[in-house]
Design an enzyme around this catalytic site. Structure first.
Site, PDB file in Angstrom:
ATOM      1  N   HIS A 187       9.127  41.252  58.489  1.00  0.00           N
ATOM      2  CA  HIS A 187       9.622  42.641  58.490  1.00  0.00           C
ATOM      3  C   HIS A 187      10.821  42.735  59.417  1.00  0.00           C
ATOM      4  CE1 HIS A 187       8.536  47.223  59.095  1.00  0.00           C
ATOM      5  NE2 HIS A 187       9.846  47.033  58.955  1.00  0.00           N
ATOM      6  N   HIS A 240      15.117  44.152  59.060  1.00  0.00           N
ATOM      7  CA  HIS A 240      16.206  44.679  58.233  1.00  0.00           C
ATOM      8  C   HIS A 240      17.479  43.971  58.657  1.00  0.00           C
ATOM      9  CE1 HIS A 240      13.658  48.107  56.880  1.00  0.00           C
ATOM     10  NE2 HIS A 240      13.067  47.868  58.044  1.00  0.00           N
ATOM     11  N   HIS A 243       7.016  50.831  53.579  1.00  0.00           N
ATOM     12  CA  HIS A 243       6.930  51.403  54.929  1.00  0.00           C
ATOM     13  C   HIS A 243       6.024  52.630  54.845  1.00  0.00           C
ATOM     14  CE1 HIS A 243      10.481  49.028  55.947  1.00  0.00           C
ATOM     15  NE2 HIS A 243      10.456  49.467  57.187  1.00  0.00           N
ATOM     16  N   GLU A 265       4.228  54.730  59.835  1.00  0.00           N
ATOM     17  CA  GLU A 265       5.032  54.503  61.049  1.00  0.00           C
ATOM     18  C   GLU A 265       5.109  55.861  61.757  1.00  0.00           C
ATOM     19  OE1 GLU A 265       9.135  53.520  60.207  1.00  0.00           O
ATOM     20  OE2 GLU A 265       9.548  52.839  62.249  1.00  0.00           O
ATOM     21  N   ASP A 271      11.597  44.266  63.092  1.00  0.00           N
ATOM     22  CA  ASP A 271      12.140  45.450  62.414  1.00  0.00           C
ATOM     23  C   ASP A 271      13.674  45.458  62.451  1.00  0.00           C
ATOM     24  OD1 ASP A 271      11.768  47.660  60.837  1.00  0.00           O
ATOM     25  OD2 ASP A 271      11.063  48.991  62.411  1.00  0.00           O
ATOM     26  N   ASP A 272      14.256  45.969  63.526  1.00  0.00           N
ATOM     27  CA  ASP A 272      15.722  46.023  63.647  1.00  0.00           C
ATOM     28  C   ASP A 272      16.067  45.440  65.018  1.00  0.00           C
ATOM     29  OD1 ASP A 272      16.596  47.874  61.223  1.00  0.00           O
ATOM     30  OD2 ASP A 272      14.776  48.721  62.098  1.00  0.00           O
TER      31      ASP A 272
HETATM   32  N1  HPA Z   1      11.786  52.335  59.203  1.00  0.00           N
HETATM   33  C1  HPA Z   1      12.168  52.753  57.998  1.00  0.00           C
HETATM   34  N2  HPA Z   1      13.285  52.367  57.427  1.00  0.00           N
HETATM   35  C2  HPA Z   1      14.079  51.532  58.089  1.00  0.00           C
HETATM   36  C3  HPA Z   1      13.750  51.082  59.332  1.00  0.00           C
HETATM   37  C4  HPA Z   1      12.545  51.501  59.928  1.00  0.00           C
HETATM   38  O1  HPA Z   1      12.177  51.142  61.064  1.00  0.00           O
HETATM   39  N3  HPA Z   1      14.741  50.249  59.716  1.00  0.00           N
HETATM   40  C5  HPA Z   1      15.636  50.221  58.735  1.00  0.00           C
HETATM   41  N4  HPA Z   1      15.246  50.997  57.740  1.00  0.00           N
HETATM   42 ZN    ZN Z   2      11.265  48.531  58.886  1.00  0.00          ZN
END
Ligand code: HPA
Ligand code: ZN
Length: 363
Positions: free
Chosen positions: A40, A42, A220, A223, A301-302
């Site tokens: 996971h 991006h 997703h 969250e 994630d990022d």
């Molecule tokens: N959540 C949802 N969409 C996303 C995220 C995230 O953390 N990062 C990039 N797109």
């Molecule tokens: Zn994500």
């Protein structure tokens, strides 16, 4: 003895011998060398401030910041939406095939240091095709980088095309059509973007079409959104994996379903912390999920925006939640067994974890 039994025995030996003090340094070193997959992340969220500035200058894109420090200082978020606005602003610097190539190569180079052997990369073409950047530009740059990284460093990677849920479902179908020429290079389709007010149920037809076309799906959910979104992802969209999924703990019957079907969650603890989904790493649900038998993985994630790559996430959880070598190794095993890889590759990577556990550390 079965391999699983050998694993349990060795892990127990390691816990009581080499790691008997379980000192933080020992555990950090253990995490550094542990073979793992990242499931996971991006790609657009891996753009480090230095590359962001380089690409902005090269492409003549105006940014609100003129230094790496200024960019880092801007990475203070109140919630998912405030992050997404910066992330979308960052996407504007990506214009040419070479830009996509360099972003992808940089991430794959960086995570070799974390002993990531396989990575499943999320990419949202809607960030680009809506700005008249050709889909070929995006796909060719990313795929060439994945191929070169494999050839030059051995790291394996797969591609997940993520649909932005704030856009209409018909636009998702347009993306499915646009990437059709690369269908054999795409492992899965995902759903991302702002979660609250955009439940998975709005994309039932799209993800049915993805499954019918032979793709895996990742959603997703949970969250910032409620447990009911995770339930929709499982029951209506038949998700192969849930990205995040934290909120499932609010629905014990849903947890039972996740455990029974062994549907993996791709958790991102530092992302949750930075987006204020949790007040502290100690409050992260990872341990409670493990105790209930949910198949969890740890991911970044990022990583550029949230200040940590995958090993930083393992270490933060290890320190805050008191994970031991047995639990850490199980999470790494989950990362391979939950990957979209053929069974023989999974066995190969799981064997590398066994070899790591029986290797020099135990001698
Ligand atoms: N959540 C949802 N969409 C996303 C995220 C995230 O953390 N990062 C990039 N797109
Ligand atoms: Zn994500």
């Amino acid at each position: 003895m079965k391999r699983a039994e050998i694993f349990i025995l060795l892990a127990a030996v390691m816990s009581t011998t080499f790691y008997h003090e379980d000192s933080m340094n020992d555990l950090d070193t253990f995490i550094d060398g542990l073979p793992k997959a990242e499931l996971h992340m991006h790609l657009e969220g891996s753009l480090e401030p230095s590359l962001l500035l380089t690409l902005a200058r090269r492409n003549g894109v105006e940014l609100a910041w003129d230094s790496e420090d200024a960019i880092r200082a801007a990475y203070e978020f109140d919630n998912l939406q405030s992050f997404l606005e910066l992330y979308w602003a960052g996407c504007r610097v990506l214009r040419h095939e070479q830009d996509f190539y360099e972003m992808t190569r940089a991430y794959l180079e960086r995570v070799r240091q974390d002993n990531v052997l396989h990575a499943e990369l999320m990419l949202s073409p809607q960030n680009f095709i809506t700005r008249d950047i050709a889909i070929e530009t995006v796909m060719d740059g990313v795929l060439r980088a994945m191929d070169d990284a494999k050839a030059e460093t051995g790291i394996s990677s797969g591609l997940i095309i993520v649909i932005q849920r704030q856009r209409p479902e018909k636009d998702a179908f347009a993306v499915l059509g646009a990437v059709a020429p690369w269908a054999d290079r795409v492992d899965a389709f995902g759903l991302g973007g702002p979660e609250v007010q955009f439940p998975p149920s709005g994309f039932v037809d799209f993800f049915r079409a993805c499954h019918d076309a032979g793709f895996r799906t990742v959603i997703h959910a949970g969250e910032e959104g409620p447990a009911s979104y995770v339930r929709e992802a499982v029951e209506l969209l038949h998700a192969d994996r849930i990205d995040h999924g934290n909120a499932c703990l609010d629905d014990p019957d849903l947890v039972r379903i996740l455990v029974e079907r062994q549907i993996p969650l791709t958790l991102c603890p530092l992302s949750n912390l930075r987006l204020k989904v949790i007040p502290s790493t100690e409050a992260h649900p990872l341990r409670r999920l493990i105790e209930q038998g949910v198949k969890v993985t740890i991911n970044s994630d990022d990583p550029s925006y949230f200040g940590g790559y995958v090993n930083d996430n393992y270490k933060a959880c290890c320190h805050a939640l008191g994970l031991d070598v047995v639990e850490l190794a199980q999470i790494a095993r989950n990362s391979f067994s939950a990957a979209f890889l053929p069974e023989d590759s999974k066995s190969h990577y799981l064997g590398l974890i066994d070899a790591y556990l029986t290797g020099s550390n135990c001698a």
